[in-house]
Design an enzyme around this catalytic site. Sequence first.
Site, short mmCIF file in Angstrom:
data_model
loop_
_atom_site.label_atom_id
_atom_site.label_comp_id
_atom_site.label_asym_id
_atom_site.label_seq_id
_atom_site.Cartn_x
_atom_site.Cartn_y
_atom_site.Cartn_z
CE LYS A 194 0.35 5.40 13.05
NZ LYS A 194 1.63 4.79 13.47
CD GLU A 197 4.23 0.76 13.44
OE1 GLU A 197 3.98 1.97 13.21
OE2 GLU A 197 3.53 -0.17 13.00
N GLY A 251 1.72 3.72 2.20
CA GLY A 251 1.89 2.43 2.86
C GLY A 251 1.08 1.35 2.17
CB SER A 252 -0.05 -1.92 3.38
OG SER A 252 -0.98 -1.64 4.41
NE ARG A 253 -4.47 -2.96 -3.37
CZ ARG A 253 -4.79 -3.61 -4.49
NH1 ARG A 253 -6.01 -4.08 -4.67
NH2 ARG A 253 -3.88 -3.81 -5.42
N GLY A 256 -4.19 1.74 4.05
CA GLY A 256 -4.71 2.91 3.32
C GLY A 256 -6.22 2.87 3.20
CD GLU A 275 2.81 5.77 -3.15
OE1 GLU A 275 2.77 4.52 -3.15
OE2 GLU A 275 3.82 6.44 -2.89
CB CYS A 312 5.93 3.20 -4.19
SG CYS A 312 6.11 3.80 -2.52
#
Lengths: 536, 536
Positions: A194, A197, A251-253, A256, A275, A312
């Site tokens: 995916k 964006e 990406g973000s918590r 995720g 992650e 990160c």
Amino acid sequence: MTTPIAQAPTTELAGTMFVGSEPVAGTGPEVRSVDPRTGEDLAPAYHFAAPSDVERACLLAEEAFDAFRSTHPWQRARFLERIAHHLTEAGEALVARAHLETGLPVARLQGEVGRTTGQLRLFAATLCEGSWHGARIDPAQPDRTPQPRADIRRRLVPLGPVAVFGASNFPLAFSVPGGDTASALAAGCPVVVKAHEAHLGTSELAARAILAAASETGMPEGVFSLLVGDGAGTGTQLVGDPRVQAVGFTGSRTAGLALTRAAAERPQPIPVYAEMSSVNPVVLMPGALAGRAERLAGEFVGSLTLGGGQFCTNPGLVIAVEGGDLDVFTTAVAAHVETDGGSTMLTPRIARSYRQEADTVSGRPAVEIIARGAEPATASAGRALFAAVTGDAFRADPEIQREMFGAASVLVRCRDLAEVADVVRSLEGQLTATVHTAESDLGDARALLPLLERRVGRVLFNGWPTGVEVGHAMVHGGPYPATTDARSTSVGSSAVERFLRPVAYQDIPDSLLPQPLQDGNPYGIPRRVDGTLTLG
Amino acid sequence: MTTPIAQAPTTELAGTMFVGSEPVAGTGPEVRSVDPRTGEDLAPAYHFAAPSDVERACLLAEEAFDAFRSTHPWQRARFLERIAHHLTEAGEALVARAHLETGLPVARLQGEVGRTTGQLRLFAATLCEGSWHGARIDPAQPDRTPQPRADIRRRLVPLGPVAVFGASNFPLAFSVPGGDTASALAAGCPVVVKAHEAHLGTSELAARAILAAASETGMPEGVFSLLVGDGAGTGTQLVGDPRVQAVGFTGSRTAGLALTRAAAERPQPIPVYAEMSSVNPVVLMPGALAGRAERLAGEFVGSLTLGGGQFCTNPGLVIAVEGGDLDVFTTAVAAHVETDGGSTMLTPRIARSYRQEADTVSGRPAVEIIARGAEPATASAGRALFAAVTGDAFRADPEIQREMFGAASVLVRCRDLAEVADVVRSLEGQLTATVHTAESDLGDARALLPLLERRVGRVLFNGWPTGVEVGHAMVHGGPYPATTDARSTSVGSSAVERFLRPVAYQDIPDSLLPQPLQDGNPYGIPRRVDGTLTLG
């Protein structure tokens, strides 16, 4: 090796995704990447995938799976090498487009092309070396008493189609052609990405490179698809598709954990390698501070503000014992931070989130603001932040150790090394921990090491956590909530292990055995025979 | 090596659990094991752990962790070998008690002592060999351009305290001193076992052997605890304890999924390795049936009724093409099954469940009962069942492929080999799949192999799935719902990998590095240096 010009993928953007090798325009809502420096929408327009596009990408991936996993590992290695070739060829266009879409500096993006192609070549080399098969042979013992032993052999097989969600902050190395895709393809798993964006054009170009390589090397249709869509719709459908067998995410918590929940609630749950977040504590030991406080300050701010703090492994937490040497460090950091003009952040939304997160942490009762960067010229730029708190206050308020995705860091001032250890004990799981030492610190550092080791995926001495080497020994992972699976790494050659599982073969005729397990060892790979490692 | 008599653990039962090395009577409800042949309660009485006992066992495990994981692997190997020694010494008492508590035949239990001690010794040998460290070294490249490379080294470290839930059907090999405990201890993880209520006395004796070995080999207090309690209370508390970092489980799907949910809902989710259910399909190829239908029938019923059918790898499903040869097989199976007198099942509850499951499957509209065993003499004995169904009906009704834990199996009669393949495609994840072939079947078997491989952890030819060899190449695992983690095995030396995670060390001074990564390779173990395997 040269590529016929006819096969070189175009670098013109068509505004399409790819369902298998077929360009598909999408029939869902329009979406465009944004130039974060101006806030302006970029051409071309893309459209979200229809549910039937997601479905078909997964179906093609499933249909490709048996043929793809049966390819000789050297064929897959060549596929990866040809992806690297096409990315290199398209380098100028990729960098230009990624620069437009992310605001990241051109030089940094040029480096990222090299990192991405180097990563693909590392997995190609790993495929050829062959340890990744995990081949083990326990030969039959027909005369064993009380019972004969069967011939039992074991290798690792790929899990099945993998869904990949790329990160915004590395539009190549952790996105469409990044480590998740490379390691899943290496394992023999078809990949459905995916696209993020924030860099749709970069994603389209990268997909063209992958598809050109797939076509050239005879990979089955459906081995790779690129979908455009949102997380809640397209992403959730993708993770829920029964043909998808694993998920890679950076990406973000929040995002995720949403994917992890969706994967756990399937009739057949699947592993998610997400992650997510890390504040990457840096411990400045007393001897290091005494000897080089000013130099450490300069290096620290360099690491903190690198790429607008959008790594990160950004050093979001500094832990040290209070005193004159720490004051020298703090004063020097403040001077650097105050002159930092800020960087355009990856997206307007990330810039907004960063401001909120920095305001939240700055506003906690015990937090003292030491320095802020200059007020940035544009709304989408991030303003650096350096704040401080006592060890007691830090341990009392878990909010202070939440990741601020940007150039913000909190100094935890401790009474003594015992409190440093207590602060470390209060930390959540992290990707990295760093210790700065002088010779005189080594005894104390030795005592700290086991505490850090329990909480992180990588411990480093006298360096900075930003900059993750892509090699065989790298671990880019760590205990929850740094990742959802501390048993894995998303960078380095052992990332391939995430997408494999063992199968044993008992008394199977040699001609029917998978090649890695046949008597003649046709792949010439290392194998464990009756427990003893043989180099093949 | 001889053990001083003073240190030999007593084989008298005290009716206690062990919180660390301390015998604790428990203050919760009374529980007793039951002689399944008579339904009578057995002495001594045990009591459920108080919540504070569970808490303290976890605290001690956590306190033991750093010391335990720092032991030299050879020390842990000696610990495991001494457990094996004490189990052997206590063998007669263990077998007698286990026979009383499970109704399993004495000879079978004697074999299980050997299997359990062999397993402990296998992990000891694995510890000494050293590949399990996963040691990798990427040496520094100070002259690399554009940037120098740091020295990066990686090894695997243990996850932390592990909770183990033993199975009823192997009161030693898959219970207190079984594979989960042995592999977790090998990894360097302290273990807290919740004893299975069906064999409390056997559990107490096994715990004494483990604790005696721990004491002799200088292992830290808290390295092992044994708790008595129920799944919903004690078990859930144990899985929810923040110090527990992984769970090993063998048992029912319902219980396994409940633990998995509890582990996923923790503030910090942890991995659960639950081995749950499998019907272990057996495909009889036409050539095999043509040549040896009657022999296959006899062997099949032997595997089906072994241990009262109470094996995870019991052949609960037979798939074959209809015709005269299959009729010969079916008639012969019916004759064997009808004369089978049944076996006492492990517990009255298992016997009840088995009757219900067999009745449910027998009662499905499309299912034809071919043969039932003789009506057993006692209520706690299981009655064998052999039923049949067409391929179409099997695929239309997922209930038919649910595990019946006992000597029950369903024959799926297919029109042709294409339907055999379709039936295989409709299967859930399994621990094993078996194919019986003649020379003439090999071409068709080759086509079937990839289908089976995708659904199972072990494929075997011309054998029977019961009997799981403990070796280096064994995989006792498989895709969901056979287990909750297809990437793992609970039997064989690679079971240790379940309890490890990687950590990278960057630019750490040699004297501070963990021994497996030091320049001198003091453990003499295999390591991957710059990607190249070296044997140490």
